[in-house]
Design a protein around this motif. Structure first.
Motif, PDB file in Angstrom:
ATOM      1  N   TYR A  87       0.840  -1.205   0.000  1.00 44.74           N
ATOM      2  CA  TYR A  87       0.000   0.000   0.000  1.00 44.74           C
ATOM      3  C   TYR A  87       0.875   1.255   0.000  1.00 44.74           C
ATOM      4  N   VAL A 121      -6.469   0.773   6.091  1.00 42.57           N
ATOM      5  CA  VAL A 121      -6.168   1.873   5.165  1.00 42.57           C
ATOM      6  C   VAL A 121      -5.929   3.160   5.961  1.00 42.57           C
ATOM      7  N   GLU A 122      -6.743   3.407   6.966  1.00 47.81           N
ATOM      8  CA  GLU A 122      -6.549   4.597   7.800  1.00 47.81           C
ATOM      9  C   GLU A 122      -5.227   4.506   8.557  1.00 47.81           C
ATOM     10  N   ASP A 132      -2.632   5.305   5.936  1.00 47.79           N
ATOM     11  CA  ASP A 132      -2.732   6.722   5.561  1.00 47.79           C
ATOM     12  C   ASP A 132      -2.192   7.632   6.663  1.00 47.79           C
ATOM     13  N   ARG A 155       0.776  10.329   6.223  1.00 47.94           N
ATOM     14  CA  ARG A 155       0.657  11.746   6.623  1.00 47.94           C
ATOM     15  C   ARG A 155       1.809  12.158   7.521  1.00 47.94           C
TER      16      ARG A 155
END
Length: 123
Positions: free
Chosen positions: A43, A86-87, A90, A94
């Motif tokens: 990912y 996914v969070e 992510d 970030r």
């Protein structure tokens, strides 16, 4: 592997020696943790938008550290990544983008809009 491919690989993932050491550490994990790291790694490679190879290597290393500690403590994978992997990924992205090109451009955009807003507010 050609010289160009070696250069590109080193540009993306850093020196081969570091990458091999990283992969060796991943293979030392219990199978479920290996699979989880592989998924996060995939990912990040596709959606990470991290252009600095050093940052990407640090990110992979940090992810591996998290999963190594979890494996040693027998922590369930869901306790690491939460309900939405996914969070989780992510959020990692970030954190690593805050010092890169994307973060600089995001700040430039914020500054431009604030300046335009201030000019518009003047009578």
């Amino acid at each position: 592997m050609s010289d160009e491919q070696n250069w590109l690989t080193a540009k993306i993932i850093g020196p081969k020696k570091e990458w091999r050491e990283y992969k060796k550490r991943v293979k030392a994990l219990p199978s479920p943790y290996q699979e989880a790291v592989a998924g996060v790694e995939r990912y990040l490679m596709h959606f990470g938008a991290i252009s600095n190879p050093d940052s990407l290597n640090h990110l992979f290393g940090d992810v591996l550290d998290i999963f190594e500690r979890a494996a040693a403590d027998n922590t369930p994978i869901r306790d690491i990544v939460g309900d939405d992997p996914v969070e989780f990924a992510d959020a990692l992205i970030r954190n690593y983008q805050q010092t890169g090109y994307v973060a600089k451009e995001q700040q430039r955009l914020r500054n431009s809009i604030a300046k335009a807003e201030a000019e518009q507010a003047q009578p």
